[in-house]
Design a protein around this motif. Structure first.
Motif, short mmCIF file in Angstrom:
data_model
loop_
_atom_site.label_atom_id
_atom_site.label_comp_id
_atom_site.label_asym_id
_atom_site.label_seq_id
_atom_site.Cartn_x
_atom_site.Cartn_y
_atom_site.Cartn_z
N GLN A 175 -21.08 23.56 53.53
CA GLN A 175 -21.91 24.74 53.77
C GLN A 175 -23.37 24.42 53.51
N PHE A 176 -24.25 25.15 54.20
CA PHE A 176 -25.68 25.03 53.96
C PHE A 176 -26.12 26.22 53.12
N SER A 177 -27.01 26.00 52.17
CA SER A 177 -27.54 27.11 51.40
C SER A 177 -28.70 27.73 52.16
N SER A 178 -29.23 28.81 51.61
CA SER A 178 -30.34 29.50 52.27
C SER A 178 -31.68 28.92 51.87
N SER A 179 -31.68 27.88 51.03
CA SER A 179 -32.96 27.31 50.58
C SER A 179 -32.94 25.79 50.71
N PRO A 180 -33.37 25.25 51.84
CA PRO A 180 -33.36 23.80 52.04
C PRO A 180 -34.31 23.10 51.09
N SER A 181 -34.04 21.82 50.84
CA SER A 181 -34.93 21.04 50.00
C SER A 181 -36.30 20.93 50.66
N SER A 182 -37.34 21.06 49.84
CA SER A 182 -38.70 20.92 50.36
C SER A 182 -39.28 19.55 50.02
N PHE A 183 -38.42 18.64 49.57
CA PHE A 183 -38.88 17.32 49.17
C PHE A 183 -38.78 16.34 50.34
N PRO A 184 -39.89 15.81 50.83
CA PRO A 184 -39.80 14.82 51.91
C PRO A 184 -38.92 13.64 51.53
N ARG A 185 -38.98 13.23 50.26
CA ARG A 185 -38.21 12.07 49.84
C ARG A 185 -36.71 12.31 50.00
N ALA A 186 -36.28 13.54 49.78
CA ALA A 186 -34.86 13.87 49.95
C ALA A 186 -34.44 13.71 51.40
N TRP A 187 -35.28 14.19 52.30
CA TRP A 187 -34.97 14.08 53.73
C TRP A 187 -34.98 12.61 54.17
N ILE A 188 -35.94 11.86 53.66
CA ILE A 188 -36.04 10.45 54.04
C ILE A 188 -34.85 9.67 53.49
N ALA A 191 -39.27 15.26 57.75
CA ALA A 191 -39.91 14.88 56.49
C ALA A 191 -41.41 14.68 56.68
N GLN A 192 -41.81 14.21 57.87
CA GLN A 192 -43.23 13.98 58.13
C GLN A 192 -44.03 15.28 58.18
N LEU A 233 -33.22 9.98 62.75
CA LEU A 233 -34.59 10.10 63.23
C LEU A 233 -35.09 11.53 63.15
N LEU A 234 -34.22 12.49 63.44
CA LEU A 234 -34.59 13.90 63.36
C LEU A 234 -34.99 14.28 61.94
N LEU A 235 -34.17 13.90 60.95
CA LEU A 235 -34.49 14.24 59.57
C LEU A 235 -35.76 13.53 59.10
N ALA A 236 -35.96 12.30 59.55
CA ALA A 236 -37.19 11.58 59.18
C ALA A 236 -38.41 12.25 59.79
N ASP A 237 -38.28 12.75 61.02
CA ASP A 237 -39.41 13.45 61.65
C ASP A 237 -39.73 14.74 60.91
N SER A 271 -32.07 7.71 55.71
CA SER A 271 -31.71 6.32 55.49
C SER A 271 -30.19 6.15 55.40
N THR A 272 -29.53 7.07 54.72
CA THR A 272 -28.07 7.01 54.62
C THR A 272 -27.42 7.15 55.99
N LEU A 273 -27.90 8.09 56.80
CA LEU A 273 -27.33 8.29 58.13
C LEU A 273 -27.58 7.06 59.02
N GLU A 274 -28.74 6.44 58.86
CA GLU A 274 -29.02 5.23 59.63
C GLU A 274 -28.06 4.11 59.24
N LYS A 275 -27.80 3.95 57.95
CA LYS A 275 -26.84 2.94 57.50
C LYS A 275 -25.46 3.20 58.08
N ALA A 276 -25.08 4.48 58.13
CA ALA A 276 -23.78 4.83 58.71
C ALA A 276 -23.74 4.48 60.20
N GLY A 277 -24.85 4.75 60.89
CA GLY A 277 -24.92 4.39 62.31
C GLY A 277 -24.82 2.90 62.53
N LEU A 278 -25.48 2.13 61.68
CA LEU A 278 -25.43 0.67 61.81
C LEU A 278 -24.07 0.12 61.42
N ALA A 279 -23.35 0.84 60.54
CA ALA A 279 -21.99 0.43 60.20
C ALA A 279 -21.11 0.47 61.44
#
Length: 523
Positions: A156-169, A92-93, A86-90, A173-181
């Motif tokens: 590791q995290f890089s110094s330049s996060p993705s700026s693509f909302p679709r990547a975050w969404i 992305a918005q 939910l945090l990553l989806a927020d 979605s992957t993390l949600e599937k893991a939670g539901l698993a």
């Protein structure tokens, strides 16, 4: 300025401590992201890199997830993954990018550095996988997340996060599937059923003899949604309802038989019929190889429920399914499944519904019970007529987790057990356990109720899984209105049961009306 920085840092540490304690202590407290989102919004364009506070919060949730796995408290890991999603989806918005920039994600998404997260999610879902295997699977999911969202290598995290909302969404979605698993793990004894569902205790039905199971539909009077995992084992659930015939008939049925001859495979068929037995629609598939079973987790795939029923009874081990070797021949497994040692046999399974698809009367779950009952007796695993109530109820729960619809227990409780009853499940009892309290009703009350009940089809259909996703996301946040609504639903089930006991149908009507209001809040 230094004092302000110390104050801000202290507040952030307190916020992270709260997240940790709420998750680890299984508290029904809301987790809000305002402070993180505000921090991101106020970053100036010259601020390079990832917001450090965000990374710290994610690290806290990562630790909680691992601690949950180590302690086999998978409900904790599940909620932490859902909250992170939910945090990553927020976040992305908050992003706005051009269409050209969005298209670049397609290249990133198919990069070789992405992992087969579906395989890792299957490991999280499997009750037979070891603690270390689950930890390794989660590390792979973290790697996928860090690469996709933060452009990081390994952990590791890089110094330049993705700026693509679709990547975050996509990552959310992957993390949600893991939670539901992990929800699936909390519901089921094992990924494909426990020994009591797969050990042959009866002689198989004779060749070419149909074994038929039929059942009524169900009406939920009060409490629905509280039966849905993880609500049903995190908060505790209670639902009062009834089994109902439609025009005097059981509208749901399944039949199964063994057939002789080589290369028969398994023929699966779903039918829609009216009450005059006219065929309205049908779908049929034949299974010969593992590849023919590969879409069993897709509820929209042809005969998906029937495929999951075969896997529930361990037509072949889940470890073999995970290997995804589509060319594996099913015939040796079919012979073993049917108890045939001397010759090849085939299997035919047909399920029939006389209700409109998406009618909201528990069709899928109750059909699941009919399918399991017919297959179980056909191959000699169990006789549903002699089994206790919990046997088939828990079996259908496992079946729906295999299907990925993630349904609750009220449909099978209300439809597979006759009459009025209240179903319950206790908080923090894992694997999920259900109880059933049958409610006696006077003949005069039953006749009066028959006069008042009218079944009307609106023509509107829905897939329960789509509504369920929104409910589970809201429940993961634990906003005060959702927690209080769940409490009202559980209390409403008790009130409805009292009204039935007292024969007070006006009071029962008030309970049904209140429950409908609460359901709309949930969805």
């Amino acid at each position: 300025r230094h004092e302000i920085e110390v104050y801000v840092q202290t507040k952030k540490e307190q916020y992270m401590d709260k997240i940790r304690s709420v998750l680890l202590e299984r508290r029904h407290k809301e987790i809000r992201f305002d402070v993180i989102l505000d921090d991101i919004v106020t970053m100036s364009p010259s601020d390079a890199g990832v917001d450090e506070f965000l990374l710290d919060v994610i690290a806290v949730m990562d630790d909680v997830i691992k601690e949950g796995i180590l302690q086999s408290r998978y409900d904790i890991s599940s909620r932490a993954l859902m909250v992170m999603s939910l945090l990553l989806a927020d976040i992305a918005q908050l992003m706005t990018v051009s269409q050209e920039e969005q298209l670049l994600l397609d290249h990133v998404s198919h990069d070789n550095n992405n992992h087969d997260v579906d395989h890792d999610i299957d490991i999280l879902r499997s009750s037979s996988s070891t603690t270390q295997a689950k930890l390794d699977a989660f590390e792979n999911i973290k790697l996928h997340r860090n690469y996709l969202v933060f452009n990081g290598e390994e952990n590791q995290f890089s110094s330049s996060p993705s700026s693509f909302p679709r990547a975050w969404i996509k990552c959310a979605s992957t993390l949600e599937k893991a939670g539901l698993a992990f929800v699936s793990t909390c519901v089921t004894v094992s990924t494909s059923g426990s020994q009591k569902y797969t050990q042959r205790t009866l002689p198989p039905a004779p060749i070419n003899t149909w074994v038929v199971a039929s059942a009524p539909a169900r009406v939920d009077l009060a409490g629905g949604w509280s039966d849905t995992p993880p609500l049903s084992y995190e908060y505790g659930g209670a639902v009062t309802g009834i089994a109902v015939k439609v025009d005097g008939n059981n509208p749901l049925s399944a039949r199964c038989r063994q057939v002789s001859g080589s290369n028969k495979g398994i023929v699966l068929r779903t039918e829609g019929r009216d009450f005059d037995d006219n065929l309205l629609s049908h779908t049929e598939v034949t299974l010969h190889t593992l590849g023919d079973l590969s879409d069993f987790r897709n509820p929209l795939a042809d005969c998906a429920l029937l495929k999951c029923a075969l896997l529930f009874f361990e037509l072949l081990p889940m470890d073999t399914i995970i290997l995804k070797d589509e060319n594996i021949d099913l015939q040796p497994f079919i012979n073993s499944f049917c108890g045939s040692q001397d010759e090849d046999v085939g299997l035919e399974i047909v399920c029939t519904s006389r209700l409109p698809r998406g009618s909201g009367m528990g069709t899928s779950s109750i059909l699941g019970g009919c399918i399991l009952a017919s297959i179980g007796r056909c191959i000699g695993v169990f006789d549903a007529e002699k089994a206790d109530d919990s046997y088939l109820i828990e079996a259908v729960l496992t079946l729906e987790q295999l299907l990925s619809t993630g349904g609750g227990w009220q449909d099978q409780v209300m439809g597979l057990i006759e009459g009025f009853k209240t179903g319950t499940s206790d908080a923090h009892v894992i694997p999920l356990k259900t109880g059933v309290n049958r409610i006696p009703i006077q003949d005069s009350v039953r006749k009066e109720l028959d006069k008042r009940l009218i079944l009307a089809y609106t023509g509107q259909t829905r897939l329960a899984k789509d509504i369920l996703q929104n409910v589970l996301r809201r429940w993961a946040r634990r906003s005060p209105d959702i927690v209080s609504t769940v409490q009202n639903l559980v209390n409403g089930a008790t009130s409805a049961a009292q009204a039935v006991n007292e024969g007070d149908l006006n009071k029962l009507g008030d309970c049904v009306n209140d429950c409908w209001t609460y359901k709309k809040i949930m969805a």
